[in-house]
Motif scaffolding. Structure first.
Motif, PDB file in Angstrom:
ATOM      1  N   ASP A   1       5.302  56.132 -39.759  1.00 13.24           N
ATOM      2  CA  ASP A   1       5.108  55.328 -39.021  1.00 13.24           C
ATOM      3  C   ASP A   1       4.713  53.770 -40.302  1.00 13.24           C
ATOM      4  O   ASP A   1       4.028  53.558 -39.717  1.00 13.24           O
ATOM      5  CB  ASP A   1       3.570  55.435 -38.512  1.00 13.24           C
ATOM      6  N   ASP A   2       5.443  54.540 -41.671  1.00 17.60           N
ATOM      7  CA  ASP A   2       5.548  53.273 -42.237  1.00 17.60           C
ATOM      8  C   ASP A   2       6.992  52.527 -42.597  1.00 17.60           C
ATOM      9  O   ASP A   2       7.725  53.079 -41.455  1.00 17.60           O
ATOM     10  CB  ASP A   2       6.042  53.808 -44.060  1.00 17.60           C
ATOM     11  N   VAL A   3       6.651  51.765 -42.597  1.00 15.19           N
ATOM     12  CA  VAL A   3       7.480  50.261 -42.072  1.00 15.19           C
ATOM     13  C   VAL A   3       8.167  49.689 -43.488  1.00 15.19           C
ATOM     14  O   VAL A   3       6.720  49.563 -44.320  1.00 15.19           O
ATOM     15  CB  VAL A   3       6.710  49.318 -41.409  1.00 15.19           C
ATOM     16  N   LEU A   4       9.289  48.830 -43.340  1.00 10.24           N
ATOM     17  CA  LEU A   4       9.702  47.902 -44.537  1.00 10.24           C
ATOM     18  C   LEU A   4      10.516  46.873 -43.755  1.00 10.24           C
ATOM     19  O   LEU A   4      10.664  47.063 -42.792  1.00 10.24           O
ATOM     20  CB  LEU A   4      10.983  48.474 -45.196  1.00 10.24           C
ATOM     21  N   ALA A   5       9.643  45.658 -44.066  1.00 13.58           N
ATOM     22  CA  ALA A   5      10.217  44.658 -43.318  1.00 13.58           C
ATOM     23  C   ALA A   5      10.796  43.071 -44.566  1.00 13.58           C
ATOM     24  O   ALA A   5       9.588  43.293 -45.832  1.00 13.58           O
ATOM     25  CB  ALA A   5       9.232  43.925 -42.384  1.00 13.58           C
TER      26      ALA A   5
ATOM     27  N   TYR B   1      13.949  33.177 -53.257  1.00 10.99           N
ATOM     28  CA  TYR B   1      13.930  32.796 -51.859  1.00 10.99           C
ATOM     29  C   TYR B   1      12.637  32.288 -51.071  1.00 10.99           C
ATOM     30  O   TYR B   1      11.950  32.856 -51.609  1.00 10.99           O
ATOM     31  CB  TYR B   1      15.203  34.042 -51.586  1.00 10.99           C
ATOM     32  N   PRO B   2      12.880  32.374 -50.356  1.00  9.94           N
ATOM     33  CA  PRO B   2      12.265  31.739 -49.505  1.00  9.94           C
ATOM     34  C   PRO B   2      11.808  33.577 -48.296  1.00  9.94           C
ATOM     35  O   PRO B   2      11.583  32.556 -46.951  1.00  9.94           O
ATOM     36  CB  PRO B   2      12.067  30.652 -48.062  1.00  9.94           C
ATOM     37  N   VAL B   3      10.919  34.659 -49.317  1.00  7.83           N
ATOM     38  CA  VAL B   3      11.140  35.820 -48.295  1.00  7.83           C
ATOM     39  C   VAL B   3      10.003  36.016 -49.437  1.00  7.83           C
ATOM     40  O   VAL B   3      10.211  36.559 -50.402  1.00  7.83           O
ATOM     41  CB  VAL B   3      13.113  36.423 -48.251  1.00  7.83           C
ATOM     42  N   HIS B   4       9.746  37.299 -47.908  1.00 14.38           N
ATOM     43  CA  HIS B   4       8.287  37.923 -48.493  1.00 14.38           C
ATOM     44  C   HIS B   4       9.097  39.676 -48.259  1.00 14.38           C
ATOM     45  O   HIS B   4       9.679  40.019 -47.026  1.00 14.38           O
ATOM     46  CB  HIS B   4       7.394  37.701 -47.751  1.00 14.38           C
ATOM     47  N   VAL B   5       9.104  40.671 -48.994  1.00 16.06           N
ATOM     48  CA  VAL B   5       8.869  41.789 -48.519  1.00 16.06           C
ATOM     49  C   VAL B   5       7.546  42.867 -48.227  1.00 16.06           C
ATOM     50  O   VAL B   5       7.089  41.995 -49.175  1.00 16.06           O
ATOM     51  CB  VAL B   5       9.813  42.549 -49.484  1.00 16.06           C
ATOM     52  N   ALA B   6       7.336  43.291 -47.234  1.00 17.61           N
ATOM     53  CA  ALA B   6       6.117  43.948 -46.913  1.00 17.61           C
ATOM     54  C   ALA B   6       6.215  45.436 -46.583  1.00 17.61           C
ATOM     55  O   ALA B   6       7.503  45.687 -45.980  1.00 17.61           O
ATOM     56  CB  ALA B   6       5.818  42.688 -45.579  1.00 17.61           C
ATOM     57  N   TYR B   7       5.207  46.075 -47.165  1.00 15.59           N
ATOM     58  CA  TYR B   7       5.603  48.158 -46.921  1.00 15.59           C
ATOM     59  C   TYR B   7       3.957  47.743 -46.497  1.00 15.59           C
ATOM     60  O   TYR B   7       2.892  48.062 -46.529  1.00 15.59           O
ATOM     61  CB  TYR B   7       6.183  48.213 -48.095  1.00 15.59           C
ATOM     62  N   GLY B   8       4.559  48.600 -45.459  1.00 13.26           N
ATOM     63  CA  GLY B   8       3.158  49.391 -44.440  1.00 13.26           C
ATOM     64  C   GLY B   8       3.036  50.269 -44.377  1.00 13.26           C
ATOM     65  O   GLY B   8       3.814  50.851 -43.729  1.00 13.26           O
ATOM     66  N   TYR B   9       1.678  50.860 -45.317  1.00 12.51           N
ATOM     67  CA  TYR B   9       1.416  52.060 -45.054  1.00 12.51           C
ATOM     68  C   TYR B   9       0.368  52.904 -43.629  1.00 12.51           C
ATOM     69  O   TYR B   9      -0.459  51.811 -43.653  1.00 12.51           O
ATOM     70  CB  TYR B   9       0.486  52.698 -46.625  1.00 12.51           C
TER      71      TYR B   9
END
Length: 375
Positions: free
Chosen positions: A18-22, A84-92
């Motif tokens: 259920d970890d996600v990367l976006a 860049y106008p971008v964020h990387v998000a990782y959810g545990y």
């Protein structure tokens, strides 16, 4: 963006299914997400705590929240991908975090709990002992500082007394609200006041001041209460009947409302100076009277500007107009032509460095009516 590359990276770092990367734009729309959901790309996320944080311009952060897309509670870490106008998000996944805590960390905590409790008690006892020693050190240091302050205050007071004695100064203070003052020993000696006069009100003080000076001193006191500098001279009448001149110099102290509350300063005896000024004025008047009776004229020459000043009598003797400054040649022009050389020679001799500076010469002054005056 190659979805396969994103998925490969996610597979190498994930700890739970259920970890996600976006990747998310600053307008909160999704560029890419893995594992994918139906039509997530381009979807706009609701203003959760996570995204409201980075939308405020944060570079990186951590937040715990439930996903708006699948409802799973996660701990998200996010970072801005510069430039860049971008964020990387990782959810545990919080479920996997809880399982990790329960299966691995909790037994260790239970095993070491007793030891930790003992360490806490020992630490508390040690901290208390250290605190007590620190309090004792602080108390001892405070006592030393207090003693040093008292010693310095006494030394400063002794020096002040020596300075006051040497200058003949008597400190004073007066409450401008009540008009009450304090009779110090120095003030009593200066004013000739004995212990029988206990109060130092404005009325008591005014009775000691010479009657001719009371109105002026009262006006000065009112001006001081309004914020003007306290700087006045006045006469007092001593119990013996003698008159003494007093100079009073002081400053004001103000209350919290900015109003003048107290006057503090010093008084000192200026009788000798006032008597000298009176004698000098009397001598000046006597000199002017003798000058008038003898018909003497006085003049001063400024050799730096080559000008001279004559009093009225001297201007009359030289038959010149009465004005303050005259060019020096105008005095020479008034001399008889036959006497000018002799006067110039006598003047040069008086100005010689090895001379005595005296000028003694007689000369004739031709008058406008044809007569000649010898001076």
């Amino acid at each position: 963006i190659e979805v396969a590359s994103l998925q490969a990276f996610h597979a190498s770092v994930r700890q739970s299914e259920d970890d996600v990367l976006a990747l998310i734009r600053e307008d909160s729309s999704i560029l890419a997400r893995t594992p994918p959901l139906p039509d997530p790309v381009g979807a706009r996320l609701p203003p959760t705590a996570l995204f409201s944080s980075y939308l405020k311009g944060q570079i990186a952060g951590t937040v715990r929240t439930a996903s708006a897309l699948d409802g799973v509670e996660r701990i998200y870490r996010f970072r801005h991908v510069a430039p860049y106008p971008v964020h990387v998000a990782y959810g545990y996944d919080m479920g996997s975090v809880r399982r990790e805590f329960r299966d691995r960390m909790l037994p260790n905590l239970l095993t070491t709990g007793l030891a930790c409790a003992i360490l806490v008690l020992l630490s508390a006892y040690a901290a208390r002992s250290v605190a007590e020693r620190q309090q004792a050190d602080i108390a001892a240091q405070g006592a030393r500082l207090a003693a040093e302050s008292q010693r310095r205050a006494a030394e400063l007071g002794a020096r002040l007394e020596i300075a006051l004695d040497g200058a003949g100064l008597a400190p004073f203070e007066r409450d401008l609200t009540t008009g009450e003052g304090h009779w110090s020993e120095r003030i009593r000696a200066l004013y000739g006041v004995g212990p029988e006069l206990e109060r130092n009100s404005v009325e008591d003080w005014m009775r000691i001041i010479h009657p001719d000076d009371r109105a002026r001193v009262a006006a000065d006191l009112r001006s001081a209460a309004e914020g003007q500098p306290h700087n006045t001279d006045y006469r007092i009448i001593l119990p013996s009947g003698d008159v003494r001149w007093i100079a009073s110099r002081g400053n004001l102290q103000y209350d919290s409302d900015g109003k003048a509350a107290r006057a503090v300063g010093v008084c000192f005896d200026i009788t000798s100076r006032k008597e000298a000024e009176t004698r000098l004025a009397d001598e000046g008047r006597s000199l002017r009277l003798g000058q008038e009776l003898a018909g003497l004229g006085l003049g001063t020459v400024d050799y730096g500007t080559d000008r001279l000043i004559l009093d009225d009598t001297a201007a009359h003797l030289f038959d010149l107009p009465a004005q303050r400054w005259l060019p020096r040649p105008s005095l020479r022009d008034r001399l008889h032509p036959a006497d000018r050389a002799e006067v110039e020679a006598a003047l040069s001799a008086s100005l010689a460095p090895d001379g005595d500076g005296r000028l003694a010469v007689e000369a004739r002054i031709p008058l406008a009516d044809g007569r000649t005056r010898w001076i």
